[in-house]
Design a protein around this motif. Sequence first.
Motif, PDB file in Angstrom:
ATOM      1  N   MET A   1       0.980  -1.173   0.085  1.00  0.00           N
ATOM      2  CA  MET A   1       0.017  -0.092   0.096  1.00  0.00           C
ATOM      3  C   MET A   1       0.628   1.108  -0.083  1.00  0.00           C
ATOM      4  O   MET A   1       1.827   1.241   0.501  1.00  0.00           O
ATOM      5  CB  MET A   1      -0.884   0.004   1.113  1.00  0.00           C
ATOM      6  CG  MET A   1      -2.095   0.760   1.309  1.00  0.00           C
ATOM      7  SD  MET A   1      -2.973   0.643   2.537  1.00  0.00           S
ATOM      8  CE  MET A   1      -4.298  -0.333   2.156  1.00  0.00           C
TER       9      MET A   1
ATOM     10  N   LEU B   1       0.723   5.296   0.657  1.00  0.00           N
ATOM     11  CA  LEU B   1      -0.139   6.335   1.518  1.00  0.00           C
ATOM     12  C   LEU B   1       0.385   7.857   0.909  1.00  0.00           C
ATOM     13  O   LEU B   1       1.615   8.139   1.450  1.00  0.00           O
ATOM     14  CB  LEU B   1       0.042   6.122   2.928  1.00  0.00           C
ATOM     15  CG  LEU B   1      -0.410   5.177   3.419  1.00  0.00           C
ATOM     16  CD1 LEU B   1       0.677   4.050   3.816  1.00  0.00           C
ATOM     17  CD2 LEU B   1      -1.239   5.171   4.651  1.00  0.00           C
TER      18      LEU B   1
ATOM     19  N   TYR C   1       0.181  10.622   2.584  1.00  0.00           N
ATOM     20  CA  TYR C   1      -0.305  10.775   3.974  1.00  0.00           C
ATOM     21  C   TYR C   1      -0.505  12.422   4.403  1.00  0.00           C
ATOM     22  O   TYR C   1      -1.348  12.522   5.066  1.00  0.00           O
ATOM     23  CB  TYR C   1       0.856  10.409   5.059  1.00  0.00           C
ATOM     24  CG  TYR C   1       2.170  11.162   4.939  1.00  0.00           C
ATOM     25  CD1 TYR C   1       3.193  10.925   3.863  1.00  0.00           C
ATOM     26  CD2 TYR C   1       2.372  12.259   5.826  1.00  0.00           C
ATOM     27  CE1 TYR C   1       4.345  11.631   3.964  1.00  0.00           C
ATOM     28  CE2 TYR C   1       3.582  13.177   5.683  1.00  0.00           C
ATOM     29  CZ  TYR C   1       4.668  12.713   4.705  1.00  0.00           C
ATOM     30  OH  TYR C   1       5.482  13.421   4.628  1.00  0.00           O
TER      31      TYR C   1
ATOM     32  N   CYS D   1     -11.361   5.633   8.037  1.00  0.00           N
ATOM     33  CA  CYS D   1     -10.755   4.217   7.881  1.00  0.00           C
ATOM     34  C   CYS D   1     -10.940   3.444   9.073  1.00  0.00           C
ATOM     35  O   CYS D   1     -11.190   2.303   9.074  1.00  0.00           O
ATOM     36  CB  CYS D   1      -9.273   4.446   7.486  1.00  0.00           C
ATOM     37  SG  CYS D   1      -8.406   5.804   8.490  1.00  0.00           S
TER      38      CYS D   1
ATOM     39  N   GLN E   1      -9.096   2.098   2.302  1.00  0.00           N
ATOM     40  CA  GLN E   1      -8.971   2.830   1.031  1.00  0.00           C
ATOM     41  C   GLN E   1     -10.358   3.186   0.311  1.00  0.00           C
ATOM     42  O   GLN E   1     -10.579   4.270   0.112  1.00  0.00           O
ATOM     43  CB  GLN E   1      -8.095   2.058  -0.053  1.00  0.00           C
ATOM     44  CG  GLN E   1      -8.080   2.895  -1.250  1.00  0.00           C
ATOM     45  CD  GLN E   1      -7.359   2.272  -2.310  1.00  0.00           C
ATOM     46  OE1 GLN E   1      -7.003   0.985  -2.187  1.00  0.00           O
ATOM     47  NE2 GLN E   1      -7.013   2.703  -3.640  1.00  0.00           N
TER      48      GLN E   1
ATOM     49  N   ARG F   1      -5.013   6.389   0.768  1.00  0.00           N
ATOM     50  CA  ARG F   1      -4.159   5.360   0.525  1.00  0.00           C
ATOM     51  C   ARG F   1      -4.426   4.538  -1.202  1.00  0.00           C
ATOM     52  O   ARG F   1      -5.252   4.741  -1.666  1.00  0.00           O
ATOM     53  CB  ARG F   1      -4.899   4.012   1.233  1.00  0.00           C
ATOM     54  CG  ARG F   1      -4.544   3.815   2.595  1.00  0.00           C
ATOM     55  CD  ARG F   1      -5.338   3.008   3.548  1.00  0.00           C
ATOM     56  NE  ARG F   1      -4.710   3.264   4.808  1.00  0.00           N
ATOM     57  CZ  ARG F   1      -5.326   4.214   5.744  1.00  0.00           C
ATOM     58  NH1 ARG F   1      -6.112   4.924   5.013  1.00  0.00           N
ATOM     59  NH2 ARG F   1      -4.820   4.372   7.004  1.00  0.00           N
TER      60      ARG F   1
ATOM     61  N   PHE G   1      -3.905   0.776  -2.629  1.00  0.00           N
ATOM     62  CA  PHE G   1      -3.625  -0.706  -2.391  1.00  0.00           C
ATOM     63  C   PHE G   1      -3.479  -1.145  -3.653  1.00  0.00           C
ATOM     64  O   PHE G   1      -3.896  -1.034  -4.535  1.00  0.00           O
ATOM     65  CB  PHE G   1      -4.907  -1.522  -1.729  1.00  0.00           C
ATOM     66  CG  PHE G   1      -4.593  -2.903  -1.537  1.00  0.00           C
ATOM     67  CD1 PHE G   1      -4.049  -3.502  -0.410  1.00  0.00           C
ATOM     68  CD2 PHE G   1      -5.300  -3.675  -2.444  1.00  0.00           C
ATOM     69  CE1 PHE G   1      -3.619  -4.816  -0.381  1.00  0.00           C
ATOM     70  CE2 PHE G   1      -5.334  -4.870  -2.261  1.00  0.00           C
ATOM     71  CZ  PHE G   1      -4.258  -5.510  -1.210  1.00  0.00           C
TER      72      PHE G   1
ATOM     73  N   LEU H   1       4.157  -0.438   3.804  1.00  0.00           N
ATOM     74  CA  LEU H   1       3.738   0.856   3.559  1.00  0.00           C
ATOM     75  C   LEU H   1       4.514   1.782   3.132  1.00  0.00           C
ATOM     76  O   LEU H   1       5.360   2.166   3.638  1.00  0.00           O
ATOM     77  CB  LEU H   1       2.955   1.144   4.969  1.00  0.00           C
ATOM     78  CG  LEU H   1       2.031   0.313   5.710  1.00  0.00           C
ATOM     79  CD1 LEU H   1       1.307   0.996   7.043  1.00  0.00           C
ATOM     80  CD2 LEU H   1       0.859   0.035   4.593  1.00  0.00           C
TER      81      LEU H   1
END
Lengths: 220, 807
Positions: A5, A7, A9, A18, A134, A142, A144, A176
């Motif tokens: 995944m 991110l 952020y 989430c 997600q 996110r 994935f 991640l």
Amino acid sequence: MNYAMALDYQNCINCKACEVACKEENGVQLGADKQRIWIGVVEGTIFGKPFANLYPSQCNHCLDAPCVSVCPTNASHFADGGIVKVDAHKCILCKGCMEACPYDARFVDDTMVAVDKCTFCDHRIGEEGTTACQATCPTKVRMFGDLDDENSDLVKLLKTKRFFFQKEYTNTLPKLFYILPDDEAYAKQSVSHNTIIHTWADIKPLYDEARTRRSKEWRK
Amino acid sequence: MKVEISRRRFLQGSVALSVAGGSALGTTNILADSKEKPKNTLVKKVPTICEMCVNKCAAIATVKNGIVTKLDPNPYFPKSRNMLCARGAAGVHALYDPDRLKYPLIRTGQRGDGQYKRATWDEAFEYIKEKMVKILDEEKDNRSCIGYCAGEGLAEHTYKTFMADKFGSSNFLNHSTICLQTAVSGYTLTIGGYGQADLENAKYVIMAGANRAEAILTPDTMDLFKRTRGRGAKLVVVDPRFTNTAMHADTFVGIKPGTDLAFVLALTYVAIVDQVYNRNYVAKNFVDFDKYKKHILDSEYTPEWAEKITGVSADVICKIAHDFMAAAPQAIYYQGRRSTWAKNDFQLRRAMALFTALGGGIDVKGGIVFGHKLALGEHTTTAPMYANAKPRIEKNAAAIIGATGSWVAWRNMVAEGKTPYPIRGMFVYKQNPMLSVPDTARTKKMFEKMDLVVVIDTMPSDTAMLADVILPECTYLEREDPVQAYASIEPAIIIREKVIEPMYESKPVNDIMRGLAEKLSKPLWEITKKHDEDVQSELETTPEDEFYEENGFNLAEPFMHPQEETNKHMVVSKHGEEAWNILREKGVYYPNMLTYFKKINNNTYECYPKDKKYYSVLKLEEAFDATAFLHDTCVNPADIADLKRSFNTPNKKVECYLGSMEAKGIDAMPKWREEDHVKVPAGKFKFISGRHAQFTQNATQNNIMLLELMRENYAWINDKEAEKLGIKFGDLIEITSSVGKIRIKAYPTAKIVTETLFFIHGFGAKSEALTFAHRNGASDNEIIEGTIEPVFGCSVMHDTLVSVRKV
Ligand code: SF4
Ligand code: SF4
Ligand code: SF4
Ligand code: SF4
């Protein structure tokens, strides 16, 4: 399949959609310390001005997962696609995995009397295409996907961005991928100076090697 | 600075937000069963519309063997695309809340002591009928002696149809005057509409007071935070608090509460003096700009003047004004919603609209746009005429009292016994005035004066505990609601379908109204016949039965059709059978949806192609091929902004000067009135309130899933001031205003300006029937004073002075 995944952020607004979606989707035990997913908050002041950074987080599904190696009963294991899971009925609550995990991604689910953690929503990714966290996120933090697939949206994204990992020094080969913000000021504010910044080209051989080495253990 | 953090750190670091909460309240896995895949499961997916807040995101409910197990986003709706927030995802727990109202209840004890007996629907209606007949007979058929209020929702109109059109009371109250009336009206009277901020394309956004990270509103929340930090949109956040929105800002401006008007006036001053506004746009589209310009200059609203009032430095004001105008017309002073912070709020909203307009950012891509709305068929009902029904009691409380009244002015008059005629009873639907209206003690006093209080709700709220009769509505997942069309850049029609049958004995509001109307029609007709001279004289010539039916005295008539049938008619009559089938299957409909809609990837869906969006819809006055500008084109938006257009205002232009207001004693142009500005004396604080991404006002307060995320509210106090007062994190403090006193835990922080105290709205319920919400934290409205602003009678939310002490 080698699930992972990315991110973005910096999009996170700490709304916790989430976390709720994860709990509803997966029937996670209630309780503020029972989370498969959480938002790390770092806040303070710089020259008297407040700032805050948010780091959405969950299990890294590490390629070299110490939580798996340490488990005496093989309850902690790699499932298909390198997803790290726990067999609840094999778990004896020794909590070795909880100690071993550098990310604090595991907790005890009292209703199952076993350790629980993120499963990358493996029960729904086939049908729905992605994880609950997600799918629900308002700002789409996110992405994935499958690291094996050069044409996946995930790999396409990783090829165009630079990224970093949390606690890379623990050498678990986490999956991640935190996308480095293009904005330099924010990158400086939210990434510590000793964090290593990667590109897909530099990281790929390392991750390919680990995948080949460990995927023998992945249960089908 | 260290970035990498573990959950343990998170739990310590953010206790203020996700406190102690702890121990397992229960588990969700009775509902979600993904841990083990059971066999023989009947799975059904039903489109619905979230009602956990007012935003109306489209959702898909998964039903397994009759149990709703999960709510997922429904990407077809352009307004919410593929998102469902924490509250939306926790809707399952609103449905299965163990404290839900399950049966009709009739009060057995004293009002407020929570003693009720279970009743049948017929017994409850009978009880209401007896009281209503007595009251209306005594009040000589003055229908307005029964007031009624409602919270926002798709079924609000159904309830209003009964109370206003059929029953005939003029005393209606809704959330407008405790929420966004000044903002909506300020924009509408100035630029012809409230509009939609096109945050997908704006280059510069000033968000003042609004907090889109925590007060979620789509598509704004979804669009903005993907474009901040050098990704297209500069964001300036102006707020007394460093909010989750502020943490995404390029510039955060800490401002003293209640001084925003001075800030905007100074921005306007700079734009005018430095001639950086869009002069071409103003010349073509403004009326009375010369008056406004003269007023701004003569009043000397300089940045230095504003600095003294707002606490924002003059340099910052100058820079923001220049940067804004440099980005214009794709620059927006964001409208915001929950408004009325200070007495001058209407003028503040006007000044904000005018400032955006000065840059040309109205009705243009990247500015404030008005979008398009799809048509829906209509339904008519005959509203009976009651000769003795009087106008609303508070009609003179402010310059303009609209159809939704003034909650606080109305409440104050009833509580103080100063009404022109007696208010004997009240119906409350989906609203909780005991927590939502400022000055709780007075709201209680108001209810205590009434002979009949009826509450229709899903939860035993604090207000329900003051009712004589409680009628259980089913939740949004158990009913079909009226279809709705959404005006937007990407317009659509949405439908809330029934996901499962109503649980217990709860009912949708349409059925409740029908039952009540059937019970009341004839007995109330007798009262009308007895007291209404107009009706009496009509009956001399017309047979009674015919008159009764033809003039709408059969109150049940609009509620006789099943909702689904009504919805079908509304859609098919305008868009055809095919549209109806698509709507029912997908939950969303707009023309060409099945060809337009595209999944780009798991995060991105395209509902309308770029060139089919409704960015600019106003009629252009010049001889231009207007259609060329209706949609997104490669034309420079600045050029489009320069075209002469027709606004939806009396002069068809941006209105600087409201002469009609002046006649009512309201400033015709935004003006700073020092005498209205509440200053903070030494040792006191100004109290402000706000919203939160995990709770919707007080409606979600008992939801166990959301309480996971935040157990109770905390009072924010500037850390330096807290230190002087010896207040540390978690200390219990007492906050006292002129109307009340509450106790709450403290959260000292650098994230709030000095002289200001904040805690979020929606906590502090006293109803013991709310097992999980009962006495969590404090309710803001126990200390906010019940004062109103002069234009619409909206309650002033942020002008209450309080003192604080550690207990
Ligand atoms: S849903 Fe998205 S924005 Fe909200 S807290 Fe989670 S990652 Fe952040
Ligand atoms: S993050 Fe922790 S639990 Fe997850 S795989 Fe890595 S070590 Fe194991
Ligand atoms: S991937 Fe699934 S299990 Fe993991 S955090 Fe997201 S929602 Fe929870
Ligand atoms: S914003 Fe959240 S609570 Fe509001 S309608 Fe959307 S999903 Fe529901």
